[in-house]
Design a protein around this motif. Sequence first.
Motif, mmCIF file in Angstrom:
data_model
loop_
_atom_site.group_PDB
_atom_site.id
_atom_site.type_symbol
_atom_site.label_atom_id
_atom_site.label_comp_id
_atom_site.label_asym_id
_atom_site.label_seq_id
_atom_site.Cartn_x
_atom_site.Cartn_y
_atom_site.Cartn_z
ATOM 1 N N ASP A 70 0.835 -1.196 0.000
ATOM 2 C CA ASP A 70 0.000 0.000 0.000
ATOM 3 C C ASP A 70 0.866 1.240 0.000
ATOM 4 N N VAL A 71 0.299 2.338 -0.537
ATOM 5 C CA VAL A 71 0.996 3.624 -0.617
ATOM 6 C C VAL A 71 0.070 4.710 -0.089
ATOM 7 N N LYS A 72 0.677 5.658 0.628
ATOM 8 C CA LYS A 72 -0.069 6.810 1.122
ATOM 9 C C LYS A 72 0.683 8.067 0.715
ATOM 10 N N HIS A 73 -0.023 8.995 0.058
ATOM 11 C CA HIS A 73 0.588 10.240 -0.395
ATOM 12 C C HIS A 73 0.416 11.313 0.676
ATOM 13 N N GLY A 74 1.469 11.552 1.440
ATOM 14 C CA GLY A 74 1.412 12.551 2.499
ATOM 15 C C GLY A 74 0.797 11.985 3.764
ATOM 16 N N GLU A 75 1.070 12.668 4.877
ATOM 17 C CA GLU A 75 0.577 12.185 6.166
ATOM 18 C C GLU A 75 -0.949 12.168 6.231
ATOM 19 N N ALA A 76 -1.585 13.097 5.537
ATOM 20 C CA ALA A 76 -3.042 13.188 5.596
ATOM 21 C C ALA A 76 -3.723 12.360 4.515
ATOM 22 N N GLY A 77 -2.935 11.680 3.681
ATOM 23 C CA GLY A 77 -3.521 10.909 2.600
ATOM 24 C C GLY A 77 -4.119 9.602 3.084
ATOM 25 N N ASP A 78 -4.816 8.936 2.180
ATOM 26 C CA ASP A 78 -5.414 7.637 2.467
ATOM 27 C C ASP A 78 -4.564 6.535 1.848
ATOM 28 N N TRP A 79 -4.549 5.390 2.501
ATOM 29 C CA TRP A 79 -3.839 4.249 1.943
ATOM 30 C C TRP A 79 -4.556 3.768 0.682
ATOM 31 N N GLU A 80 -3.756 3.441 -0.339
ATOM 32 C CA GLU A 80 -4.306 2.903 -1.578
ATOM 33 C C GLU A 80 -3.386 1.798 -2.090
ATOM 34 N N PRO A 81 -3.941 0.840 -2.834
ATOM 35 C CA PRO A 81 -3.101 -0.244 -3.356
ATOM 36 C C PRO A 81 -2.014 0.296 -4.269
ATOM 37 N N LYS A 84 2.275 -0.601 -10.315
ATOM 38 C CA LYS A 84 3.611 -0.726 -10.891
ATOM 39 C C LYS A 84 4.047 0.612 -11.485
ATOM 40 N N ASP A 85 5.312 0.950 -11.270
ATOM 41 C CA ASP A 85 5.913 2.205 -11.740
ATOM 42 C C ASP A 85 5.230 3.424 -11.134
ATOM 43 N N MET A 86 4.692 3.265 -9.954
ATOM 44 C CA MET A 86 4.034 4.372 -9.253
ATOM 45 C C MET A 86 5.093 5.355 -8.751
ATOM 46 N N PRO A 87 4.994 6.658 -9.080
ATOM 47 C CA PRO A 87 5.985 7.622 -8.594
ATOM 48 C C PRO A 87 5.809 7.907 -7.111
ATOM 49 N N LEU A 88 6.917 8.129 -6.438
ATOM 50 C CA LEU A 88 6.918 8.434 -5.009
ATOM 51 C C LEU A 88 7.675 9.728 -4.784
ATOM 52 N N ARG A 89 7.088 10.614 -4.013
ATOM 53 C CA ARG A 89 7.696 11.910 -3.744
ATOM 54 C C ARG A 89 7.837 12.101 -2.232
ATOM 55 N N PRO A 90 8.571 13.130 -1.819
ATOM 56 C CA PRO A 90 8.725 13.371 -0.376
ATOM 57 C C PRO A 90 7.382 13.405 0.342
ATOM 58 N N THR A 91 7.335 12.797 1.508
ATOM 59 C CA THR A 91 6.205 12.597 2.430
ATOM 60 C C THR A 91 5.361 11.390 2.057
ATOM 61 N N ASP A 92 5.624 10.726 0.917
ATOM 62 C CA ASP A 92 4.889 9.511 0.587
ATOM 63 C C ASP A 92 5.369 8.343 1.449
ATOM 64 N N VAL A 93 4.447 7.408 1.725
ATOM 65 C CA VAL A 93 4.733 6.270 2.605
ATOM 66 C C VAL A 93 4.387 4.977 1.856
ATOM 67 N N VAL A 94 5.245 3.971 2.032
ATOM 68 C CA VAL A 94 5.019 2.653 1.427
ATOM 69 C C VAL A 94 5.095 1.610 2.532
ATOM 70 N N GLU A 117 6.217 -6.852 5.897
ATOM 71 C CA GLU A 117 5.865 -6.045 7.071
ATOM 72 C C GLU A 117 6.919 -4.973 7.338
ATOM 73 N N THR A 118 7.205 -4.223 6.295
ATOM 74 C CA THR A 118 8.170 -3.121 6.357
ATOM 75 C C THR A 118 7.485 -1.846 5.911
ATOM 76 N N GLU A 119 7.826 -0.743 6.559
ATOM 77 C CA GLU A 119 7.249 0.553 6.199
ATOM 78 C C GLU A 119 8.353 1.596 6.071
ATOM 79 N N ILE A 120 8.311 2.354 4.968
ATOM 80 C CA ILE A 120 9.262 3.441 4.754
ATOM 81 C C ILE A 120 8.495 4.709 4.410
ATOM 82 N N SER A 121 9.153 5.853 4.581
ATOM 83 C CA SER A 121 8.604 7.121 4.120
ATOM 84 C C SER A 121 9.719 7.890 3.421
#
Length: 315
Positions: A70-81, A84-94, A117-121
């Motif tokens: 799952d990916v979340k765009h920014g702290e206030a974003g919602d988790w979404e599936p 592939k090739d999804m761009p990630l920018r600062p504050t995004d979480v995986v 079971e790993t999480e990065i931002s």
Amino acid sequence: MAAPPSRRRQAPFLIGLVLILAALPVGWFVFLREPPAPLPPQAPQRPAVTQAEAKKAVELVLSSFDGTVDVKHGEAGDWEPARKDMPLRPTDVVRTGRGSWAVVLNGEAVELRLEAETEISVEELSNELSKVMLSSGLATATVRGRSNVRHTFILKANGAEAEASTAQGTFTMSNNGKGTVSVGTREGDVKLTGKEGKFVIVRAGQRSIVRPGQAPTEPAPIPSTVFVKMEWPKVKKLRAAKLAVTGQTDPGTRVMMGGVIVPTDADGGFTLNLDLKEGTNAVQVTAVGVGGTPKEEKRELVLDTRPIIEPEIPW
């Protein structure tokens, strides 16, 4: 006294000769001189590149994955599936789920693999620097040196005063989410910084551990096999369905039972809280470190709650 007739006749001739001589340079310039070569067309002026544009942030890309990611765009974003090739920018979480993995790329400079079971931002991205926060779990970074641009990759551990950085090499970091961090280097040299900026250089084949509020330990060779020791029950048959089994491993080692992460403390201690069913129960514990071969511990625990029938004593 009037001028002689001969001089009067010579005056117009002399004046005409002077005019002809004076006109020769003008005629050469106008009629005989080669015209200058035309100037080449000027290219349109390019706008000046500002320093901010030169260091424009680049994108990380979620290159590949398997399982639940799952990916979340920014702290206030919602988790979404993840895609592939999804761009990630600062504050995004995986985050990766149980039994899942994902690979994140920064062009050809950095490859970061996230285990289950790993999480990065994402914290910071530029042509010269990538900075990622490991909130919890296990991640392996491969940083490739480039001749034209020096790129530094920094992996910070959330909840701990620890970060690992390198411009070329491969290393693995684990974070138990409670401030205990372990770093093992496979290739190159890695700078591991702990409390108050104290650091060590972890070279290929070495590991170092950062406990909460402490400086990194002196780098030591990575054991060929991950250490784990279990305190299994000594009886063959158990009478209670609930059982606590303790174990010990190296600090920063991930312990899993049935694919589920088992919390460990700063010294590597952990407890398995088992709910046994009647009969034979197969229990498997796997310990995965920042290097070395993972270690498995297996045991069959038998639960027998049937009443014990006392043999009749003949009189």
